[in-house]
Design a protein around this motif. Structure first.
Motif, PDB file in Angstrom:
ATOM      1  N   LYS A   1       0.827  -1.196   0.000  1.00  5.84           N
ATOM      2  CA  LYS A   1       0.000   0.000   0.000  1.00  5.84           C
ATOM      3  C   LYS A   1       0.868   1.256   0.000  1.00  5.84           C
ATOM      4  N   ASP A   2       0.366   2.304  -0.681  1.00  8.39           N
ATOM      5  CA  ASP A   2       1.035   3.604  -0.644  1.00  8.39           C
ATOM      6  C   ASP A   2       0.922   4.193   0.761  1.00  8.39           C
ATOM      7  N   THR A   3       1.881   5.047   1.122  1.00  8.40           N
ATOM      8  CA  THR A   3       1.853   5.729   2.417  1.00  8.40           C
ATOM      9  C   THR A   3       1.875   7.242   2.190  1.00  8.40           C
ATOM     10  N   HIS A   4       1.747   7.988   3.270  1.00  7.34           N
ATOM     11  CA  HIS A   4       1.834   9.446   3.178  1.00  7.34           C
ATOM     12  C   HIS A   4       3.243   9.892   2.808  1.00  7.34           C
ATOM     13  N   TRP A   5       4.224   9.021   3.075  1.00  9.30           N
ATOM     14  CA  TRP A   5       5.613   9.378   2.790  1.00  9.30           C
ATOM     15  C   TRP A   5       5.927   9.268   1.300  1.00  9.30           C
ATOM     16  N   ARG A   6       5.480   8.137   0.708  1.00  6.33           N
ATOM     17  CA  ARG A   6       5.822   7.904  -0.703  1.00  6.33           C
ATOM     18  C   ARG A   6       4.934   6.810  -1.270  1.00  6.33           C
ATOM     19  N   LEU A   7       4.985   6.676  -2.591  1.00  3.08           N
ATOM     20  CA  LEU A   7       4.245   5.610  -3.258  1.00  3.08           C
ATOM     21  C   LEU A   7       4.983   4.282  -3.056  1.00  3.08           C
ATOM     22  N   ALA A   8       4.234   3.219  -2.947  1.00  2.13           N
ATOM     23  CA  ALA A   8       4.834   1.895  -2.781  1.00  2.13           C
ATOM     24  C   ALA A   8       5.571   1.474  -4.053  1.00  2.13           C
ATOM     25  N   ILE A   9       6.576   0.637  -3.892  1.00  2.63           N
ATOM     26  CA  ILE A   9       7.288   0.080  -5.054  1.00  2.63           C
ATOM     27  C   ILE A   9       6.328  -0.849  -5.787  1.00  2.63           C
ATOM     28  N   PRO A  10       6.079  -0.611  -7.081  1.00  2.82           N
ATOM     29  CA  PRO A  10       5.083  -1.409  -7.808  1.00  2.82           C
ATOM     30  C   PRO A  10       5.445  -2.894  -7.848  1.00  2.82           C
ATOM     31  N   ALA A  11       4.427  -3.733  -7.930  1.00  4.26           N
ATOM     32  CA  ALA A  11       4.640  -5.184  -8.012  1.00  4.26           C
ATOM     33  C   ALA A  11       5.468  -5.543  -9.235  1.00  4.26           C
ATOM     34  N   LYS A  12       5.278  -4.820 -10.335  1.00  6.50           N
ATOM     35  CA  LYS A  12       6.033  -5.090 -11.562  1.00  6.50           C
ATOM     36  C   LYS A  12       7.533  -4.935 -11.314  1.00  6.50           C
ATOM     37  N   LEU A  13       7.907  -3.883 -10.593  1.00  2.82           N
ATOM     38  CA  LEU A  13       9.323  -3.659 -10.305  1.00  2.82           C
ATOM     39  C   LEU A  13       9.850  -4.696  -9.316  1.00  2.82           C
ATOM     40  N   ARG A  14       9.049  -5.076  -8.341  1.00  2.00           N
ATOM     41  CA  ARG A  14       9.453  -6.094  -7.373  1.00  2.00           C
ATOM     42  C   ARG A  14       9.749  -7.421  -8.074  1.00  2.00           C
ATOM     43  N   LEU A  15       8.879  -7.792  -9.006  1.00  2.00           N
ATOM     44  CA  LEU A  15       9.080  -9.043  -9.744  1.00  2.00           C
ATOM     45  C   LEU A  15      10.321  -8.951 -10.626  1.00  2.00           C
ATOM     46  N   ALA A  16      10.507  -7.825 -11.306  1.00  2.00           N
ATOM     47  CA  ALA A  16      11.666  -7.664 -12.184  1.00  2.00           C
ATOM     48  C   ALA A  16      12.976  -7.710 -11.398  1.00  2.00           C
ATOM     49  N   ILE A  17      13.004  -7.077 -10.239  1.00  2.00           N
ATOM     50  CA  ILE A  17      14.210  -7.110  -9.397  1.00  2.00           C
ATOM     51  C   ILE A  17      14.559  -8.547  -9.021  1.00  2.00           C
ATOM     52  N   THR A  18      13.554  -9.315  -8.628  1.00  2.00           N
ATOM     53  CA  THR A  18      13.790 -10.699  -8.196  1.00  2.00           C
ATOM     54  C   THR A  18      14.269 -11.562  -9.357  1.00  2.00           C
ATOM     55  N   LEU A  19      13.620 -11.445 -10.505  1.00  2.00           N
ATOM     56  CA  LEU A  19      14.026 -12.241 -11.667  1.00  2.00           C
ATOM     57  C   LEU A  19      15.433 -11.874 -12.117  1.00  2.00           C
ATOM     58  N   ARG A  20      15.746 -10.576 -12.042  1.00  2.00           N
ATOM     59  CA  ARG A  20      17.087 -10.147 -12.428  1.00  2.00           C
ATOM     60  C   ARG A  20      18.131 -10.709 -11.463  1.00  2.00           C
ATOM     61  N   TYR A  21      17.814 -10.722 -10.198  1.00  2.00           N
ATOM     62  CA  TYR A  21      18.738 -11.273  -9.196  1.00  2.00           C
ATOM     63  C   TYR A  21      18.994 -12.752  -9.461  1.00  2.00           C
ATOM     64  N   LEU A  22      17.941 -13.518  -9.729  1.00  2.51           N
ATOM     65  CA  LEU A  22      18.110 -14.947 -10.002  1.00  2.51           C
ATOM     66  C   LEU A  22      18.855 -15.171 -11.321  1.00  2.51           C
ATOM     67  N   ALA A  23      18.600 -14.317 -12.317  1.00  4.72           N
ATOM     68  CA  ALA A  23      19.209 -14.495 -13.637  1.00  4.72           C
ATOM     69  C   ALA A  23      20.693 -14.156 -13.647  1.00  4.72           C
ATOM     70  N   THR A  24      21.120 -13.228 -12.794  1.00  6.71           N
ATOM     71  CA  THR A  24      22.501 -12.754 -12.852  1.00  6.71           C
ATOM     72  C   THR A  24      23.323 -13.064 -11.620  1.00  6.71           C
ATOM     73  N   GLY A  25      22.668 -13.182 -10.458  1.00  3.59           N
ATOM     74  CA  GLY A  25      23.419 -13.324  -9.223  1.00  3.59           C
ATOM     75  C   GLY A  25      24.117 -12.046  -8.809  1.00  3.59           C
ATOM     76  N   ASP A  26      23.727 -10.914  -9.418  1.00  2.00           N
ATOM     77  CA  ASP A  26      24.323  -9.627  -9.054  1.00  2.00           C
ATOM     78  C   ASP A  26      24.076  -9.317  -7.582  1.00  2.00           C
ATOM     79  N   SER A  27      24.961  -8.542  -7.001  1.00  5.55           N
ATOM     80  CA  SER A  27      24.787  -8.134  -5.609  1.00  5.55           C
ATOM     81  C   SER A  27      23.591  -7.196  -5.496  1.00  5.55           C
ATOM     82  N   PHE A  28      23.048  -7.118  -4.295  1.00  5.06           N
ATOM     83  CA  PHE A  28      21.935  -6.198  -4.062  1.00  5.06           C
ATOM     84  C   PHE A  28      22.369  -4.754  -4.330  1.00  5.06           C
ATOM     85  N   LYS A  29      23.632  -4.442  -4.108  1.00  8.70           N
ATOM     86  CA  LYS A  29      24.135  -3.100  -4.368  1.00  8.70           C
ATOM     87  C   LYS A  29      24.103  -2.789  -5.860  1.00  8.70           C
ATOM     88  N   SER A  30      24.501  -3.756  -6.697  1.00  8.10           N
ATOM     89  CA  SER A  30      24.455  -3.549  -8.147  1.00  8.10           C
ATOM     90  C   SER A  30      23.017  -3.372  -8.626  1.00  8.10           C
TER      91      SER A  30
END
Length: 397
Positions: free
Chosen positions: A71-100
Motif C-alpha cells: 500500500k502507498d503511504t503518506h511518505w511515498r508511493l509503494a514500489i510497484p509489483a512489476k518492479l518487485r518481480l523484475a528485481i527478483t528475476l534479475r537477481y536470479l538471472a545474474t546473481g548480481d549483488s543487491f548493491k548492483s
C-alpha cells in the motif's frame, strides 16, 4: 535507545535514503517507460533482463501481484509489483549483488534484500504445480514413453547436487561436504523433456546421495509402494517381468527401482559396457537439466551468501521457473537448438550450456560411494543388460 528513538532513527535513515536523486527520480512513469523500452528493443533486452518474454512476465505478474503488492503511504508511493518481480528475476538471472541491483532499479539494497525472498515465496506458491510427480499408472507410462527408445521401463533420471553456500553460523560441520565446502543438497528427478518431476532441497551437505534419497519423500513412497507405478511386465521379445526404474549414477545404491552403471572400465562391445552406454545416454537428461538451470540462473555461478532457508527458497524458485519457461514461449531463448548434450552412436555431442559453466559454479556433483546391492537388484540389472546386448548385437548378426 528506547523504542521511540529507534523508530525515529529508522525513519530518518529512510528519509535520508529517499532524498538521493536517483531514488527521487524513480516514478511510476519512469518505471513504465523503462519496461516499454526494454520490451520493444529488437535485440531481446527484456528477455535478457528477466529470462522471460514480456507475455510470460505479464502472466506471472498477474499471479503474484495480489500477494506482493504494498500500500502507498503518506511518505511515498509503494514500489510497484512489476518492479518487485523484475528485481527478483534479475537477481536470479545474474546473481548480481543487491548493491548492483540498487543502481539498476533505483531501489535501496536493504529494501531489495526484503523484496527478493518475499517475491520468491509468492512465485513458489503460484507455480507449485509446475513440479509434479505422476499420480497414476497411465501418467507414468507417458513419462516412460519419452525414455523407451533408448531405455525402456525408465520413468525418470535421478541425480543429486551440492548447492554451495557460505558457512552457516553455529552449525559446526553439519553442512561441510567431501569437497571441503559448505552446501545443502538438491535431489531431483527429471523427465525426457528436461523438466523436473520431483525436487527435494535442504539436506545438509555432509549427507551422501544415498542418505538424502532415503530421507526423502520419494524413497518413502517407493518403500511403501505408494507411487502407483505401472505393474512390472516383460520387455519386448522377453517373458521375464521387469519393474519400471529410475536411472541414476554411481552415487546411488542399486535397488529394485533404481538402476546405476556397472563400476569400473569395461571392454568395448561387452555387455556391461553396452548397458552403461545405454544408461548414460538416458541419464544425460538430468545432467542437461542441471546444466541449463545453472547456466541460465546465474545465482548459481558462485557460492550463495545467504542463510540455508533462503538458499532453499531461491533454488526451488529457479526450479519452478525452469519448468514454467520450458512449457511457454520464453523457452525459445532459454533453451534454443544446440543447448543440450546429445548422444549419437554412443558419442556425446556437448551442448552450448557447458560454455557458461565455470569451476566456481555453486551446483556441484555428489560423492560416489560403493554400496552392496541386493541380490534381486543385481538380477534386474543383469536382465536389462541381457536385453540390450541381445537386441543390439543380435540385430547385427
Amino acid at each position: 535507545m528506547d523504542a521511540v528513538e529507534v523508530a525515529a532513527a529508522t525513519a530518518y535513515c529512510a528519509f535520508a535514503w529517499w532524498m538521493k536523486n536517483i531514488h527521487r527520480n524513480r516514478t511510476t512513469q519512469t518505471i513504465e517507460n523503462q519496461f516499454l523500452e526494454l520490451n520493444f528493443e529488437p535485440s531481446g533486452e527484456f528477455k535478457n533482463l528477466t529470462r522471460l518474454n514480456y507475455t510470460d512476465f505479464q502472466y506471472l505478474l498477474s499471479k503474484v501481484s495480489p500477494i506482493i503488492s504494498k500500500k502507498d503511504t503518506h511518505w511515498r508511493l509503494a514500489i510497484p509489483a512489476k518492479l518487485r518481480l523484475a528485481i527478483t528475476l534479475r537477481y536470479l538471472a545474474t546473481g548480481d549483488s543487491f548493491k548492483s541491483l540498487h543502481f539498476l532499479f533505483k531501489v535501496s539494497s536493504e529494501i531489495i534484500s526484503k523484496i527478493v525472498p518475499e517475491v520468491c515465496t509468492a512465485l513458489v506458491e503460484v507455480l507449485k504445480d509446475q513440479v509434479k510427480m505422476p499420480s497414476t499408472q497411465n501418467e507414468w507410462l507417458v513419462v516412460e514413453k519419452g525414455f523407451s527408445k533408448n531405455f525402456p521401463h525408465a520413468i525418470g533420471a535421478m541425480d543429486g547436487k551440492h548447492i554451495v553456500i557460505q558457512c552457516p553460523s553455529h552449525t559446526g560441520s553439519e553442512y561441510y561436504n567431501y569437497k571441503k565446502t559448505f552446501s545443502i543438497v538438491l535431489l531431483a528427478v527429471v523427465d525426457s523433456n528436461y523438466q523436473f518431476m520431483f525436487a527435494d532441497i535442504g539436506s545438509q551437505g555432509r549427507i551422501s546421495d544415498g542418505g538424502v534419497l532415503r530421507n526423502s519423500i520419494l524413497w518413502q513412497k517407493i518403500s511403501e509402494n505408494n507411487l502407483n507405478l505401472p505393474t512390472p511386465c516383460p520387455l519386448p521379445g522377453s517373458d521375464e517381468p521387469l519393474p519400471y526404474v529410475f536411472l541414476c549414477d554411481g552415487a546411488f545404491a542399486l535397488s529394485t527401482y533404481i538402476m546405476k552403471p556397472y563400476p569400473g572400465n569395461h571392454e568395448f562391445g561387452s555387455e556391461k559396457r553396452l548397458f552403461n552406454e545405454k544408461l548414460s545416454g538416458s541419464r544425460v537428461l538430468v545432467k542437461n537439466t542441471f546444466g541449463i538451470l545453472a547456466s541460465r540462473f546465474r545465482i548459481f555461478r558462485k557460492p550463495i551468501a545467504l542463510n540455508t532457508e533462503k538458499v532453499t527458497l531461491l533454488t526451488m524458485t529457479c526450479i519452478l521457473l525452469h519448468n514454467f519457461i520450458r512449457k511457454n514461449n520464453s523457452n525459445q531463448m532459454y533453451a534454443p537448438p544446440g543447448t543440450f548434450d546429445t548422444y549419437i552412436f554412443f558419442t556425446m555431442i556437448t551442448g552450448s550450456w557447458r560454455q557458461d559453466i565455470q569451476d566456481s559454479c555453486a551446483i556441484r556433483p555428489l560423492e560416489v560411494i560403493s554400496r552392496l546391492p541386493t541380490t534381486n537388484a543385481i538380477k534386474i540389472r543383469e536382465a536389462f543388460t541381457a536385453y540390450f546386448y541381445n537386441n543390439i548385437c543380435g540385430s547385427q548378426i
